[in-house]
Design a protein around this motif. Structure first.
Motif, PDB file in Angstrom:
ATOM      1  N   SER A  91       4.879  -5.602  -6.922  1.00 33.41           N
ATOM      2  CA  SER A  91       4.832  -5.793  -8.443  1.00 33.41           C
ATOM      3  C   SER A  91       5.213  -7.812  -8.284  1.00 33.41           C
ATOM      4  O   SER A  91       7.067  -6.996  -7.611  1.00 33.41           O
ATOM      5  CB  SER A  91       4.748  -5.484  -8.867  1.00 33.41           C
ATOM      6  N   VAL A 121       7.207  -2.440   1.474  1.00 38.92           N
ATOM      7  CA  VAL A 121       5.452  -3.069   1.438  1.00 38.92           C
ATOM      8  C   VAL A 121       4.828  -2.955  -0.036  1.00 38.92           C
ATOM      9  O   VAL A 121       4.452  -3.711  -0.735  1.00 38.92           O
ATOM     10  CB  VAL A 121       4.469  -3.089   2.144  1.00 38.92           C
ATOM     11  N   ASN A 122       5.402  -1.785  -1.018  1.00 45.61           N
ATOM     12  CA  ASN A 122       4.753  -2.177  -1.826  1.00 45.61           C
ATOM     13  C   ASN A 122       6.476  -1.811  -2.830  1.00 45.61           C
ATOM     14  O   ASN A 122       6.124  -1.268  -3.639  1.00 45.61           O
ATOM     15  CB  ASN A 122       4.202  -0.506  -2.581  1.00 45.61           C
ATOM     16  N   TRP A 123       7.395  -2.138  -2.416  1.00 46.99           N
ATOM     17  CA  TRP A 123       8.268  -2.453  -3.254  1.00 46.99           C
ATOM     18  C   TRP A 123       8.748  -3.571  -4.415  1.00 46.99           C
ATOM     19  O   TRP A 123       7.712  -4.522  -4.249  1.00 46.99           O
ATOM     20  CB  TRP A 123       9.725  -2.927  -2.461  1.00 46.99           C
ATOM     21  N   ALA A 124       8.760  -3.271  -5.391  1.00 43.84           N
ATOM     22  CA  ALA A 124       9.037  -4.485  -6.538  1.00 43.84           C
ATOM     23  C   ALA A 124      10.739  -3.795  -6.852  1.00 43.84           C
ATOM     24  O   ALA A 124      11.667  -3.645  -6.757  1.00 43.84           O
ATOM     25  CB  ALA A 124       7.875  -3.736  -7.931  1.00 43.84           C
ATOM     26  N   ALA A 129      13.253  -3.280  -9.083  1.00 44.28           N
ATOM     27  CA  ALA A 129      13.774  -1.765  -8.540  1.00 44.28           C
ATOM     28  C   ALA A 129      14.270  -1.603  -7.606  1.00 44.28           C
ATOM     29  O   ALA A 129      15.504  -1.333  -7.475  1.00 44.28           O
ATOM     30  CB  ALA A 129      13.422  -0.976  -9.658  1.00 44.28           C
ATOM     31  N   GLU A 130      13.471  -1.071  -6.465  1.00 44.72           N
ATOM     32  CA  GLU A 130      13.357  -0.699  -5.231  1.00 44.72           C
ATOM     33  C   GLU A 130      13.786  -1.518  -4.033  1.00 44.72           C
ATOM     34  O   GLU A 130      14.970  -1.528  -3.447  1.00 44.72           O
ATOM     35  CB  GLU A 130      11.782  -0.111  -4.543  1.00 44.72           C
ATOM     36  N   LYS A 158      -1.443 -11.307  -8.855  1.00 41.54           N
ATOM     37  CA  LYS A 158      -2.257  -9.881  -8.216  1.00 41.54           C
ATOM     38  C   LYS A 158      -2.695 -10.544  -7.039  1.00 41.54           C
ATOM     39  O   LYS A 158      -2.885  -9.612  -6.440  1.00 41.54           O
ATOM     40  CB  LYS A 158      -3.325  -9.481  -9.732  1.00 41.54           C
ATOM     41  N   GLN A 160      -1.154 -11.212  -4.124  1.00 37.47           N
ATOM     42  CA  GLN A 160       0.616  -9.857  -3.923  1.00 37.47           C
ATOM     43  C   GLN A 160      -0.412  -9.091  -3.019  1.00 37.47           C
ATOM     44  O   GLN A 160       0.048  -8.267  -2.038  1.00 37.47           O
ATOM     45  CB  GLN A 160       0.990  -9.013  -4.946  1.00 37.47           C
ATOM     46  N   GLN A 161      -1.717  -8.947  -3.470  1.00 35.86           N
ATOM     47  CA  GLN A 161      -3.029  -8.130  -3.356  1.00 35.86           C
ATOM     48  C   GLN A 161      -2.525  -8.153  -1.619  1.00 35.86           C
ATOM     49  O   GLN A 161      -3.619  -7.291  -0.453  1.00 35.86           O
ATOM     50  CB  GLN A 161      -3.911  -7.233  -4.246  1.00 35.86           C
ATOM     51  N   GLN A 216      -0.057  -8.318   0.830  1.00 37.31           N
ATOM     52  CA  GLN A 216      -0.087  -6.318   1.365  1.00 37.31           C
ATOM     53  C   GLN A 216      -1.003  -6.471   2.590  1.00 37.31           C
ATOM     54  O   GLN A 216      -0.665  -6.005   3.466  1.00 37.31           O
ATOM     55  CB  GLN A 216       0.211  -5.505  -0.130  1.00 37.31           C
ATOM     56  N   TRP A 234      10.504   7.255  -7.214  1.00 40.93           N
ATOM     57  CA  TRP A 234      11.890   8.323  -6.580  1.00 40.93           C
ATOM     58  C   TRP A 234      11.768   8.873  -5.712  1.00 40.93           C
ATOM     59  O   TRP A 234      12.243   8.389  -4.368  1.00 40.93           O
ATOM     60  CB  TRP A 234      12.681   7.096  -7.066  1.00 40.93           C
ATOM     61  N   ASN A 259       1.588   1.020  -9.263  1.00 38.83           N
ATOM     62  CA  ASN A 259       0.765   0.041 -10.088  1.00 38.83           C
ATOM     63  C   ASN A 259      -0.483  -0.488  -9.397  1.00 38.83           C
ATOM     64  O   ASN A 259      -1.077  -1.493  -9.381  1.00 38.83           O
ATOM     65  CB  ASN A 259       1.869  -0.995  -9.554  1.00 38.83           C
ATOM     66  N   ALA A 261      -2.246  -2.597  -1.595  1.00 36.85           N
ATOM     67  CA  ALA A 261      -3.244  -3.700  -1.276  1.00 36.85           C
ATOM     68  C   ALA A 261      -4.146  -2.996  -2.585  1.00 36.85           C
ATOM     69  O   ALA A 261      -5.564  -2.604  -1.846  1.00 36.85           O
ATOM     70  CB  ALA A 261      -3.885  -3.311   0.026  1.00 36.85           C
ATOM     71  N   PHE A 306      -1.870  -8.484 -16.714  1.00 31.59           N
ATOM     72  CA  PHE A 306      -1.859  -9.228 -14.946  1.00 31.59           C
ATOM     73  C   PHE A 306      -2.322 -11.305 -15.988  1.00 31.59           C
ATOM     74  O   PHE A 306      -2.409 -11.826 -15.420  1.00 31.59           O
ATOM     75  CB  PHE A 306      -2.003  -9.257 -13.958  1.00 31.59           C
TER      76      PHE A 306
END
Lengths: 441, 298
Positions: A206, A264-267, A269-270, A406, A409-410, A413, B128, B241, B245, B261
């Motif tokens: 995201s 690849v899925n980090w938003a 926080a990560e 969206k 981003q998708q 990925q 996490w 989320n 993909a 979104f």
């Protein structure tokens, strides 16, 4: 007799219910009590914030307290919805014309609020406000982002810069990257999966959209139209060029060769956690990250640098902003403005920006030491080098912007997971923006 | 013809019921009707000054996305796998907790605890735990020598759906444990005594006494859980989320996506209606298949 008691019960219940309701709103009785001619009527303002965080809410409350002390006739009630979905809550409240006077307006919501006629044009107030001309150029530009009309007064600005692990760079004899290609090479050199170390805190989840689009702009260089930055000066989209393909290929390689697979899925926080936990060497983020980074990493182990530039030496940056606006239907617009004017004074803004981690809105702040030295310095450097750092008008006023975030981003990925080719992704994005342009803003 | 009139008692009953009826209508039926209306309109937060009717456009747009097949498949996986494991583990725990033992109260508290947490919070916790870089689960598996390379539980499409379902199973076990334990405790002990006299084994007692006796509870809890799991986007939303993909989207997370979104309440409502239709079809089939009278009261 029995029937009579039954009938008595009904009004009793009603009385009890109404009584408990009115007990909740003590302001109603207060107003009546103060309503004498001696003192002016007390005004209650309702204010809502969007980018809520505990530390920030506390500062806003303190600022409100000093405002109330200076204006004993005005009382401000602050609503702090949780960050997730706050903007949706605000939209819903506005659409229902719920009691609100002052609200947090963001660059991503202002267009929507204006189109729906939910927020007021503040020009009559800004014309009379001596502090308006003390705002810096970016703050004024963002205040007037929609229809060249001030619909909100920013409380701070966001702009990305590069955070890097100085100790790791020094150990390898590297200097912080100045271009995207250098950033890729450095990231690759610093990556050592066996020791769980990677070069770059990649943002694939995201919020990945801004990173991708800015990079493609940098690769398109001076051909980009800064006033309509999804397009080139020629009118074609920024996705249609060989440079875009070059940029996206570099970005995919940056993920494959220099970033954790998981990213690849980090938003947000990560991404930040990856940097502060000592997994990644570089992070591109807004100034609100300075605080968490300096709390977790020792002094001298990290530093900040200007954004890397594209192959022709140009970096495009977006100034993000959020601030305060007044609802179009407020019953107390003058008092609401008074509050905004107070919050936007150099003293109050300095208090706020230091906690919220945003760039101040006043020219006078550029002489403040906490902003001219240390972690904030790249912002000053970038602002002083307009030949290489080009600001552009964000595309958030296009109807399809939310959906677009969206999609990109998708798709990215899918590219990184080898489900979609770079060419196909660019073709799809190109078609999307040709269609957006056709539909108009 | 005598005009329709209420006598005093009837009027009183009517007036007493009125607040409840109005509340239910205002907060349950009105939103449903409004949602159906919105599903056929161009209803986007971006511009609410023009909300004209667009016929079936919203449904076409939603069902026409290339992802829609994946979303339906994920929804089915999400409901069926979660339900089977939640039920099996929950039932097992209920059987174990049926007999009294020291510390049973505290033990029950631990088992039921997950049910008291919010789905979104659980999502964030598991996000996490499953983190591919610094997550505890990867660490444990690495140190135990089960894997040699970290697994991207939430970043690898092959693992992401598995991970969210594992989290959901963890969450939902408690519900079945609570409900089935309550039902088990209501089985009269005479039945077991009689079964003992007839020489029935424990296994045969389970299938011939216990399960038939608590069947109504099983049927109604399963139906409830199907609806709840189906309508439970919180966990996936917090964990992935819908990513990577789009590989973990189910219908309800896709609906949230449309709101958060795109601000497109029209398309989101269309998805909501599709959900209602699917659930109604399921319930009709379920009632028919299980002979509704056995299912007891919902």
């Amino acid at each position: 007799m029995r029937k009579a008691t039954k009938w008595m019960a009904l009004p009793m219940v009603t009385v009890l219910a109404v009584g408990s309701l009115s007990a909740c709103s003590s302001s109603g009785t207060q107003k009546a009590a103060d309503g004498g001619k001696a003192a002016p009527a007390k005004v209650n303002l309702k204010m809502i914030e969007s980018l809520t965080s505990p530390a920030r809410t506390e500062v806003i409350k303190k600022m409100i307290a000093s405002f109330e002390a200076a204006n004993p006739n005005i009382k401000v009630e602050l609503i702090s919805p949780p960050l997730e979905g706050a903007d949706n809550k605000i939209s819903t409240m506005l659409n229902a014309r719920e009691d609100l006077d002052v609200l947090e307006v963001r660059d991503v919501t202002v267009k929507q609020f204006v189109t729906n006629k939910w927020i007021a044009d503040l020009s009559s107030y800004t014309n009379a406000w001596s502090g308006y001309k003390d705002l810096n150029a970016n703050a004024i530009a963002m205040a007037n982002y929609i229809n060249n009309t001030p619909y909100f007064i920013p409380y701070g600005l966001y702009e990305k810069m590069l955070f890097y692990r100085k100790d790791w760079f020094d150990a390898k004899g590297l200097t912080p990257p100045k271009t995207w290609d250098e950033l890729y090479k450095d990231a690759k050199a610093l990556t050592d999966p066996a020791n769980n170390r990677f070069g770059y805190s990649f943002r694939g989840g995201s919020g990945a959209d801004g990173y991708i689009v800015d990079l493609l702009r940098d690769f398109n260089g001076s051909n980009v139209n800064p006033d309509d930055a999804m397009f080139l000066k020629s009118g074609a989209t920024i996705f249609s060029t060989p440079e875009a393909k070059q940029g996206l290929t570099m970005y995919a390689n940056l993920y494959k060769d220099g970033s954790p697979k998981d990213s690849v899925n980090w938003a947000f926080a990560e991404q930040v956690q990856g940097f502060v936990s000592g997994t990644t060497a570089m992070l591109i983020q807004d100034p609100d990250t300075i605080d968490p980074v300096s709390q977790k990493l020792g002094q001298g182990t990290w530093a900040t640098a200007p954004m890397p530039v594209g192959p022709t030496g140009i970096s495009h940056y977006k100034v993000g902003a959020a601030g305060w606006g007044v609802t179009s239907y407020s019953k107390h617009p003058n008092e609401a403005w008074k509050l905004i004017e107070f919050l936007s004074s150099p003293e109050q803004n300095a208090i706020f920006t230091k906690t919220a981690g945003v760039i101040p809105i006043h020219n006078s702040a550029s002489v403040d030491k906490s902003f001219t030295q240390g972690a904030y310095k790249p912002y000053i450097d970038m602002a002083n080098d307009p030949a290489h750092f080009v600001s552009y008008k964000p595309e958030t006023d296009y109807k399809g912007f939310g959906e677009w975030r969206k999609i990109v981003q998708q798709d990215m990925q899918a590219v990184l997971l080898n489900h979609l080719s770079i060419d196909d992704a660019l073709k799809k994005w190109d078609a999307y923006w040709i269609n957006e342009k056709k539909q108009g803003k | 013809m005598k005009p329709f009139r209420l006598n005093r008692t009837q009027t009183f009953i009517f007036l007493s019921l009125l607040p409840a009826v109005l509340l239910v209508f205002g907060f349950t039926y009105f939103p449903i009707l409004k949602g159906i209306d919105v599903a056929f309109r161009n209803y986007s937060l971006f511009n609410l000054t023009d909300v004209h009717y667009v016929g079936l456009d919203n449904f076409r747009a939603v069902m026409g996305t290339p992802q829609f097949g994946t979303i339906l498949k994920n929804t089915a996986l999400w409901v069926i796998i979660s339900l089977v494991f939640q039920f099996a583990i929950g039932f097992l725990l209920a059987l174990l907790m049926r007999k009294g033992f020291r510390g049973r109260g505290i033990y029950q508290g631990f088992v039921f605890y997950s049910w008291a947490l919010s789905g979104f919070l659980i999502g964030i916790i598991f996000r996490w735990l499953f983190n591919g870089q610094i997550g505890v689960i990867n660490d444990l598996l690495l140190n135990a020598g089960i894997i040699t390379e970290r697994i991207g539980f939430l970043s690898d499409p092959k693992w992401a759906m598995f991970s969210v379902i594992v989290a959901n199973i963890w969450y939902g076990v408690a519900f079945f444990a609570i409900m089935l334990l309550a039902a088990l405790q209501s089985v009269p002990s005479e039945l077991y005594e009689a079964a003992d006299i007839d020489g029935a084994s424990g296994f045969s007692q389970l299938f011939n006494v216990t399960i038939p006796y608590i069947m109504p509870t099983i049927l109604s809890t399963v139906a409830l859980r199907v609806i709840w799991i189906f309508n439970f986007p919180d966990l996936i939303y917090g964990m992935t989320n819908g990513g990577p993909a789009g590989s973990t989207h189910i219908l309800t997370t896709y609906m949230l996506d449309k709101i958060i979104f795109s601000g497109d309440y029209g398309q989101a409502s269309a998805i909501g209606i599709i959900c209602i239709i699917i659930l109604l079809l399921f319930l009709v089939f379920y009632m028919f298949a299980t002979k509704a009278e056995k299912a007891g009261d919902f």
